[in-house]
Design an enzyme around this catalytic site. Structure first.
Site, PDB file in Angstrom:
ATOM      1  N   ASN A 125       0.840  -1.195   0.000  1.00  0.00           N
ATOM      2  CA  ASN A 125       0.000   0.000   0.000  1.00  0.00           C
ATOM      3  C   ASN A 125       0.879   1.251   0.000  1.00  0.00           C
ATOM      4  O   ASN A 125       0.654   2.201  -0.756  1.00  0.00           O
ATOM      5  CB  ASN A 125      -0.878  -0.055   1.246  1.00  0.00           C
ATOM      6  N   ARG A 148      -1.073  -5.366   3.286  1.00  0.00           N
ATOM      7  CA  ARG A 148      -2.027  -5.146   2.203  1.00  0.00           C
ATOM      8  C   ARG A 148      -1.342  -4.461   1.025  1.00  0.00           C
ATOM      9  O   ARG A 148      -0.287  -3.846   1.176  1.00  0.00           O
ATOM     10  CB  ARG A 148      -3.213  -4.305   2.672  1.00  0.00           C
ATOM     11  N   GLU A 168      -6.022  17.114  -2.961  1.00  0.00           N
ATOM     12  CA  GLU A 168      -6.186  15.662  -3.105  1.00  0.00           C
ATOM     13  C   GLU A 168      -7.488  15.292  -3.811  1.00  0.00           C
ATOM     14  O   GLU A 168      -7.542  14.339  -4.582  1.00  0.00           O
ATOM     15  CB  GLU A 168      -6.147  15.035  -1.709  1.00  0.00           C
ATOM     16  N   ASP A 206     -10.942   4.182   0.605  1.00  0.00           N
ATOM     17  CA  ASP A 206     -11.175   4.169   2.048  1.00  0.00           C
ATOM     18  C   ASP A 206     -11.626   5.554   2.502  1.00  0.00           C
ATOM     19  O   ASP A 206     -10.789   6.434   2.628  1.00  0.00           O
ATOM     20  CB  ASP A 206      -9.937   3.694   2.811  1.00  0.00           C
TER      21      ASP A 206
END
Length: 595
Positions: free
Chosen positions: A234, A243, A549, A346
């Site tokens: 990740n 992950r 972002e 997420d």
């Protein structure tokens, strides 16, 4: 009384799929574990002693400073000045009040004495291939105002360029940052290390900036992580080893090769790409499903090897799970949350059985449209790269695999009525046995991910010439297109991967898919979306002095919100997508940049 969620999906065919997601539950979904989804006994990659200790510091800091503006990630990014044992001993000796909290003065003094600051493990690195005005930069941009701004965005690569400090290499056990061989481009703000799927759009921007060596260095770093941990992490932190993220490494190699013709990069990357393909195509990520014609298909899901609170958000996850009673149910919930983080989304109602209840997170029970499109693209990329490298056997093998996956995507995800590919939710049965496809298990809620397959050439060069037309109509009627970009979903849940937020990667994949589809109407729509997105990025930049972002697609120049941290700036993939859009579509002199 049996909880609603304990009913099998076969029985749920008697009611609408929407009712399954919206009806109240009589017990927490995490208390009723589907045997096909994650469980407390699934695989777990252990963390490091340093990460475990920093989680204790994080929890104490929350108790001391309170939740306002508290960022738990800050504390797991700290680096030791002394041996862990000495630091732990000093921490345990801090005077505590009756409720276990430490005074602000004592905790600040401890952190200052025993740690270096978060981010100090990365140092600025001047990119070797950066020039202020690259030769041939964005030739289609004719507007002087837009070109001046584009050069400012280009210059941000210098601000975001880092390399791992020598201290990390000397004493890796003092740091949660992982050593990397080459400089990196970080996303920005709290994201002070390299991230996997962000890197694809960073690279697309670097290629527009003619920064080929920096782009290759990013690929080298990701391959380094893959070779050391068995998958691309990740991010480059010890707490991310459990992950991955959306698998786009092959796409990075493909884009760099197409721009540079670097055969050495192809030959170096192919063994790593085969290793990554194996990671995603076997074991816990793999699910077999029978379609209505009893044809067997293999597709893939997200599944993190973790069943505890995410260290970078440990205090948040514990609070989210506070009303879950049993240990095994908590472990199940934590795995679902970590798996959602593996997806890159997420968080979103996309992964929740009940969008009003975060504890109904069920990521491992979903076959995601976009993940399987990424893996299809990986198969096509490997086939292409193996062919140019002269490995015709591997090329043919992956071409065959791509044909099988494209058929599976069409059989399992495609919904002709909506003109979209829809996520598929598992039946309530064991994953060791093949699932049986049922139309009611398609998630008919609209998400931008429903259109990601169009990004893969295999679909816009499909044998069905009407497919692009069907998807175009499906997108136009979806409700996703806002005044200033594509919304992530239609549900305003407060989660950051939902309405009204728009994200650079989703804009780019859908726009590029439409633009390359061969349809003039689709390309016109693609340019219109790109113009909307560029304008809101420009407005936000002029208003705040930074790139953001994410953005609110309903308001010009408004950055996005929601989620578990404050909005971030920098910002790697936003910069990359703006430059990629300007490279593709340009900007005429007579077109205003203002909203």
């Amino acid at each position: 009384m049996m909880g609603f969620q304990a009913l099998s999906f076969r029985k749920l065919c008697l009611i609408s799929f929407a009712a399954f997601f919206l009806a109240p539950t009589t017990m927490n979904v995490a208390e009723s574990l589907s045997s096909c989804s994650s469980n407390s006994t699934g695989p777990v990659i252990p963390t490091t002693p340093l990460v475990s200790f920093l989680e204790r510091v994080q929890e104490t800091a929350l108790s001391t400073f309170g939740p306002s503006q508290f960022d738990p990630k800050l504390y797991v990014d700290l680096s030791l000045k002394f041996e862990l044992s000495k630091t732990q001993e000093a921490f345990d000796k801090l005077p505590k009040s009756g409720n276990g909290s430490v005074s602000v003065k004592e905790l600040n003094g401890f952190v200052e004495e025993y740690f270096t600051g978060a981010g100090d493990d990365m140092v600025h690195a001047e990119p070797v291939d950066f020039v202020p005005a690259p030769e041939g930069f964005l030739p289609k941009v004719k507007s002087k105002e837009v070109r001046a701004w584009a050069l400012e965005v280009h210059a941000l690569w210098k601000n975001l360029s880092r390399k791992v400090s020598d201290e990390v290499v000397k004493r890796p056990e003092f740091h949660t940052l992982l050593p990397l061989p080459k400089p990196v481009i970080i996303p920005g703000s709290r994201f002070r290390e390299v991230y996997y799927w962000d890197s694809y759009w960073v690279i697309r921007g670097l290629l527009a900036s003619n920064m080929y060596e920096t782009a290759k260095g990013i690929v080298t770093n990701l391959i380094h992580l893959l070779e050391n941990y068995g998958h691309v992490l990740n991010g480059a932190r010890a707490y991310y080893t459990n992950r991955s993220q959306p698998p786009l490494l092959s796409s990075m190699v493909y884009e760099i090769y197409n721009r540079t013709g670097d055969m050495q990069l192809v030959k170096k990357s192919l063994p790593a790409l085969l290793k990554e393909y194996q990671f995603w195509s076997s074991g816990i990520h793999k699910v077999t499903i029978h379609d209505v014609r009893s044809c067997s298909h293999t597709l893939n899901r997200y599944y993190a090897k973790w069943n505890k609170p995410r260290p970078e958000s440990s205090t948040i996850d514990k609070e989210s799970a506070s009303n879950i009673s049993s240990i095994s149910a908590k472990q199940h919930f934590y795995r679902e949350v970590a798996s959602a983080a593996e997806s890159g989304w997420d968080f979103s109602t996309r992964w929740m059985r009940n969008p009003l209840d975060f504890t109904t997170m069920a990521t491992t029970s979903v076959l995601p449209v976009d993940l399987n499109a990424y893996i299809l693209k990986m198969e096509l990329d490997i086939a292409h790269l193996a062919k140019v490298a002269g490995d015709y056997s591997t090329a043919e093998s992956f071409l065959n695999a791509s044909r099988a996956r494209r058929k599976a995507i069409k059989s399992v995800f495609w919904n002709a009525k909506m003109g979209q590919w829809l996520d598929y939710w598992f039946n309530d049965s064991t994953c060791e046995e093949p699932q049986t496809w049922e139309v009611c298990n398609q998630n008919q809620n609209v998400f931008a991910s429903n259109f990601v397959p169009l990004w893969v050439e295999s679909f816009y060069s499909d044998e069905d010439p009407s497919l692009v037309e069907k998807v175009l109509r499906g997108f136009q009627s979806s409700g996703l297109l806002g005044a200033f970009g594509i919304a992530t979903s239609l549900k305003n849940s407060g989660q950051q991967w939902d309405f009204p937020n728009g994200w650079a990667p989703l804009q780019h994949m859908i726009v590029e898919g439409l633009a390359r589809s061969g349809s003039k109407e689709a390309r016109s729509l693609a340019e219109d979306i790109a113009v909307r997105w560029i304008r809101t990025n420009y407005a936000a930049y002029k208003k705040t002095g930074t790139m953001h972002e994410k953005h609110d697609v309903t308001k010009c120049g408004e950055f996005g919100g929601g989620g578990e941290y404050v909005p971030q700036t920098g910002f790697g993939w936003s910069n990359g997508v703006v430059l990629a859009f300007l490279e593709e579509f340009g900007w005429p002199q007579d077109r205003t940049i203002h909203c």
